[in-house]
Design a protein around this motif. Structure first.
Motif, PDB file in Angstrom:
ATOM      1  N   MET A 135       0.836  -1.202   0.000  1.00  0.00           N
ATOM      2  CA  MET A 135       0.000   0.000   0.000  1.00  0.00           C
ATOM      3  C   MET A 135       0.873   1.255   0.000  1.00  0.00           C
ATOM      4  O   MET A 135       0.582   2.226  -0.697  1.00  0.00           O
ATOM      5  CB  MET A 135      -0.939   0.013   1.205  1.00  0.00           C
ATOM      6  CG  MET A 135      -2.028  -1.043   1.150  1.00  0.00           C
ATOM      7  SD  MET A 135      -3.105  -0.883  -0.259  1.00  0.00           S
ATOM      8  CE  MET A 135      -3.897   0.643   0.103  1.00  0.00           C
ATOM      9  N   ALA A 136       1.969   1.237   0.763  1.00  0.00           N
ATOM     10  CA  ALA A 136       2.879   2.391   0.801  1.00  0.00           C
ATOM     11  C   ALA A 136       3.551   2.576  -0.549  1.00  0.00           C
ATOM     12  O   ALA A 136       3.726   3.716  -1.017  1.00  0.00           O
ATOM     13  CB  ALA A 136       3.925   2.199   1.902  1.00  0.00           C
ATOM     14  N   ALA A 137       3.917   1.480  -1.227  1.00  0.00           N
ATOM     15  CA  ALA A 137       4.546   1.572  -2.556  1.00  0.00           C
ATOM     16  C   ALA A 137       3.571   2.156  -3.570  1.00  0.00           C
ATOM     17  O   ALA A 137       3.941   2.972  -4.420  1.00  0.00           O
ATOM     18  CB  ALA A 137       5.039   0.201  -3.006  1.00  0.00           C
ATOM     19  N   VAL A 138       2.330   1.759  -3.505  1.00  0.00           N
ATOM     20  CA  VAL A 138       1.320   2.289  -4.440  1.00  0.00           C
ATOM     21  C   VAL A 138       1.098   3.768  -4.194  1.00  0.00           C
ATOM     22  O   VAL A 138       0.962   4.560  -5.138  1.00  0.00           O
ATOM     23  CB  VAL A 138      -0.001   1.487  -4.313  1.00  0.00           C
ATOM     24  CG1 VAL A 138      -1.137   2.181  -5.042  1.00  0.00           C
ATOM     25  CG2 VAL A 138       0.167   0.070  -4.837  1.00  0.00           C
ATOM     26  N   GLU A 139       1.073   4.195  -2.936  1.00  0.00           N
ATOM     27  CA  GLU A 139       0.877   5.605  -2.620  1.00  0.00           C
ATOM     28  C   GLU A 139       2.071   6.456  -3.055  1.00  0.00           C
ATOM     29  O   GLU A 139       1.914   7.638  -3.347  1.00  0.00           O
ATOM     30  CB  GLU A 139       0.618   5.779  -1.125  1.00  0.00           C
ATOM     31  CG  GLU A 139      -0.747   5.293  -0.709  1.00  0.00           C
ATOM     32  CD  GLU A 139      -0.987   5.419   0.784  1.00  0.00           C
ATOM     33  OE1 GLU A 139      -0.103   5.934   1.493  1.00  0.00           O
ATOM     34  OE2 GLU A 139      -2.061   5.001   1.229  1.00  0.00           O
ATOM     35  N   ARG A 140       3.280   5.888  -3.103  1.00  0.00           N
ATOM     36  CA  ARG A 140       4.465   6.638  -3.532  1.00  0.00           C
ATOM     37  C   ARG A 140       4.530   6.806  -5.052  1.00  0.00           C
ATOM     38  O   ARG A 140       5.237   7.670  -5.544  1.00  0.00           O
ATOM     39  CB  ARG A 140       5.731   5.919  -3.047  1.00  0.00           C
ATOM     40  CG  ARG A 140       6.010   6.113  -1.574  1.00  0.00           C
ATOM     41  CD  ARG A 140       7.382   5.601  -1.202  1.00  0.00           C
ATOM     42  NE  ARG A 140       7.588   4.191  -1.558  1.00  0.00           N
ATOM     43  CZ  ARG A 140       7.376   3.163  -0.738  1.00  0.00           C
ATOM     44  NH1 ARG A 140       6.957   3.382   0.497  1.00  0.00           N
ATOM     45  NH2 ARG A 140       7.593   1.931  -1.130  1.00  0.00           N
ATOM     46  N   GLU A 141       3.822   5.980  -5.804  1.00  0.00           N
ATOM     47  CA  GLU A 141       3.853   6.075  -7.267  1.00  0.00           C
ATOM     48  C   GLU A 141       3.224   7.396  -7.704  1.00  0.00           C
ATOM     49  O   GLU A 141       2.332   7.920  -7.027  1.00  0.00           O
ATOM     50  CB  GLU A 141       3.095   4.912  -7.896  1.00  0.00           C
ATOM     51  CG  GLU A 141       3.786   3.575  -7.731  1.00  0.00           C
ATOM     52  CD  GLU A 141       2.979   2.439  -8.354  1.00  0.00           C
ATOM     53  OE1 GLU A 141       1.913   2.700  -8.941  1.00  0.00           O
ATOM     54  OE2 GLU A 141       3.431   1.294  -8.236  1.00  0.00           O
ATOM     55  N   PRO A 142       3.705   7.945  -8.836  1.00  0.00           N
ATOM     56  CA  PRO A 142       3.125   9.216  -9.296  1.00  0.00           C
ATOM     57  C   PRO A 142       1.657   9.036  -9.686  1.00  0.00           C
ATOM     58  O   PRO A 142       1.255   8.003 -10.198  1.00  0.00           O
ATOM     59  CB  PRO A 142       3.978   9.588 -10.512  1.00  0.00           C
ATOM     60  CG  PRO A 142       4.669   8.343 -10.932  1.00  0.00           C
ATOM     61  CD  PRO A 142       4.740   7.449  -9.723  1.00  0.00           C
ATOM     62  N   LYS A 143       0.896  10.080  -9.409  1.00  0.00           N
ATOM     63  CA  LYS A 143      -0.531  10.051  -9.716  1.00  0.00           C
ATOM     64  C   LYS A 143      -0.734  10.303 -11.210  1.00  0.00           C
ATOM     65  O   LYS A 143      -0.002  11.064 -11.834  1.00  0.00           O
ATOM     66  CB  LYS A 143      -1.288  11.135  -8.923  1.00  0.00           C
ATOM     67  CG  LYS A 143      -1.047  11.096  -7.439  1.00  0.00           C
ATOM     68  CD  LYS A 143      -1.664   9.857  -6.817  1.00  0.00           C
ATOM     69  CE  LYS A 143      -1.577   9.876  -5.325  1.00  0.00           C
ATOM     70  NZ  LYS A 143      -0.501   9.163  -4.741  1.00  0.00           N
ATOM     71  N   GLY A 144      -1.768   9.708 -11.812  1.00  0.00           N
ATOM     72  CA  GLY A 144      -2.048   9.867 -13.233  1.00  0.00           C
ATOM     73  C   GLY A 144      -2.877  11.116 -13.513  1.00  0.00           C
ATOM     74  O   GLY A 144      -3.432  11.752 -12.613  1.00  0.00           O
ATOM     75  N   GLN A 145      -2.898  11.498 -14.757  1.00  0.00           N
ATOM     76  CA  GLN A 145      -3.684  12.656 -15.190  1.00  0.00           C
ATOM     77  C   GLN A 145      -4.922  12.167 -15.935  1.00  0.00           C
ATOM     78  O   GLN A 145      -4.831  11.272 -16.776  1.00  0.00           O
ATOM     79  CB  GLN A 145      -2.845  13.530 -16.143  1.00  0.00           C
ATOM     80  CG  GLN A 145      -1.701  14.240 -15.480  1.00  0.00           C
ATOM     81  CD  GLN A 145      -2.210  15.411 -14.641  1.00  0.00           C
ATOM     82  OE1 GLN A 145      -3.275  15.952 -14.873  1.00  0.00           O
ATOM     83  NE2 GLN A 145      -1.419  15.780 -13.636  1.00  0.00           N
ATOM     84  N   ILE A 146      -6.026  12.757 -15.645  1.00  0.00           N
ATOM     85  CA  ILE A 146      -7.266  12.444 -16.361  1.00  0.00           C
ATOM     86  C   ILE A 146      -7.393  13.430 -17.508  1.00  0.00           C
ATOM     87  O   ILE A 146      -7.265  14.648 -17.318  1.00  0.00           O
ATOM     88  CB  ILE A 146      -8.488  12.541 -15.426  1.00  0.00           C
ATOM     89  CG1 ILE A 146      -8.361  11.521 -14.300  1.00  0.00           C
ATOM     90  CG2 ILE A 146      -9.772  12.339 -16.200  1.00  0.00           C
ATOM     91  CD1 ILE A 146      -9.463  11.605 -13.270  1.00  0.00           C
ATOM     92  N   GLU A 147      -7.645  12.896 -18.702  1.00  0.00           N
ATOM     93  CA  GLU A 147      -7.785  13.767 -19.865  1.00  0.00           C
ATOM     94  C   GLU A 147      -9.058  14.599 -19.728  1.00  0.00           C
ATOM     95  O   GLU A 147     -10.074  14.120 -19.210  1.00  0.00           O
ATOM     96  CB  GLU A 147      -7.864  12.931 -21.142  1.00  0.00           C
ATOM     97  CG  GLU A 147      -6.590  12.177 -21.448  1.00  0.00           C
ATOM     98  CD  GLU A 147      -6.711  11.378 -22.749  1.00  0.00           C
ATOM     99  OE1 GLU A 147      -7.557  11.725 -23.581  1.00  0.00           O
ATOM    100  OE2 GLU A 147      -5.942  10.428 -22.895  1.00  0.00           O
ATOM    101  N   PRO A 148      -9.013  15.846 -20.206  1.00  0.00           N
ATOM    102  CA  PRO A 148     -10.228  16.668 -20.118  1.00  0.00           C
ATOM    103  C   PRO A 148     -11.317  16.115 -21.046  1.00  0.00           C
ATOM    104  O   PRO A 148     -11.033  15.437 -22.029  1.00  0.00           O
ATOM    105  CB  PRO A 148      -9.755  18.051 -20.582  1.00  0.00           C
ATOM    106  CG  PRO A 148      -8.517  17.797 -21.368  1.00  0.00           C
ATOM    107  CD  PRO A 148      -7.901  16.554 -20.811  1.00  0.00           C
TER     108      PRO A 148
END
Length: 176
Positions: free
Chosen positions: A30-43
């Motif tokens: 869970m900590a590894a997943v939280e450290r991953e960069p967040k994705g961008q949602i296309e408009p």
């Protein structure tokens, strides 16, 4: 004896799940997943607004009906004695445009042929020579097992009336 063995087996399975309270591997994941960069949602894509088409030819012939050819439009000429009988009581099928009517069958009795006409809304009507149908004062002048010959009385555009022949043929349906 078997009963005690089954209870002992069930308790040993349950005890294996309850004694291991160390969820460190789950916490690390869970900590590894939280450290991953967040994705961008296309408009959301933009759409051009819909502009409705205004149909201005409502008084003309429907584009979905077969055009009447010149050879079929032969008229009996303009006569002064041609006019619809407006005092006559109108029949049921005269309220419906002839383009919506279809011949779906025929019956014969004592040499007289009766056509079965579908009114477009599921009703079937029986008509023969002399009956009227359509909004243009159409009178059945001949009936066969596969076709009705109709003579309509229509305005000629100059204040008079002309006769226009039409035909209503039996519709064949593919029952495949």
């Amino acid at each position: 004896m078997i009963k005690y063995l089954l209870i002992l087996l069930a308790l040993s399975i349950l005890s294996g799940c309850s004694f291991n309270n160390d969820h460190s591997d789950l916490r690390e994941r869970m900590a590894a997943v939280e450290r991953e960069p967040k994705g961008q949602i296309e408009p959301i894509p933009t759409f051009t607004p819909y502009s409705p088409y205004v149909y201005s030819a409502a008084a003309r012939r429907s584009p979905f009906t077969r055009p009447v050819l010149e050879s079929e439009q032969r008229v009996v000429g303009r006569r002064l004695d041609i006019a619809p009988d407006l005092a006559r009581q109108r029949e049921v099928l005269e309220r419906i445009s002839i383009d919506l009517l279809s011949m779906v069958g025929s019956l014969s009795r004592d040499g007289q042929i009766w056509a079965l006409i579908n009114d477009g809304s599921g009703g079937i009507h029986r008509i023969t020579v002399g009956n009227y149908l359509g909004k243009n004062h159409g009178r059945v002048v001949n009936a066969t097992g596969t076709q009705l010959d109709i003579l309509e009385i229509v305005p000629d555009g100059s204040g008079g009336w002309i006769e226009r022949p039409r035909a209503l043929a039996l519709e064949e349906r593919d029952n495949g």
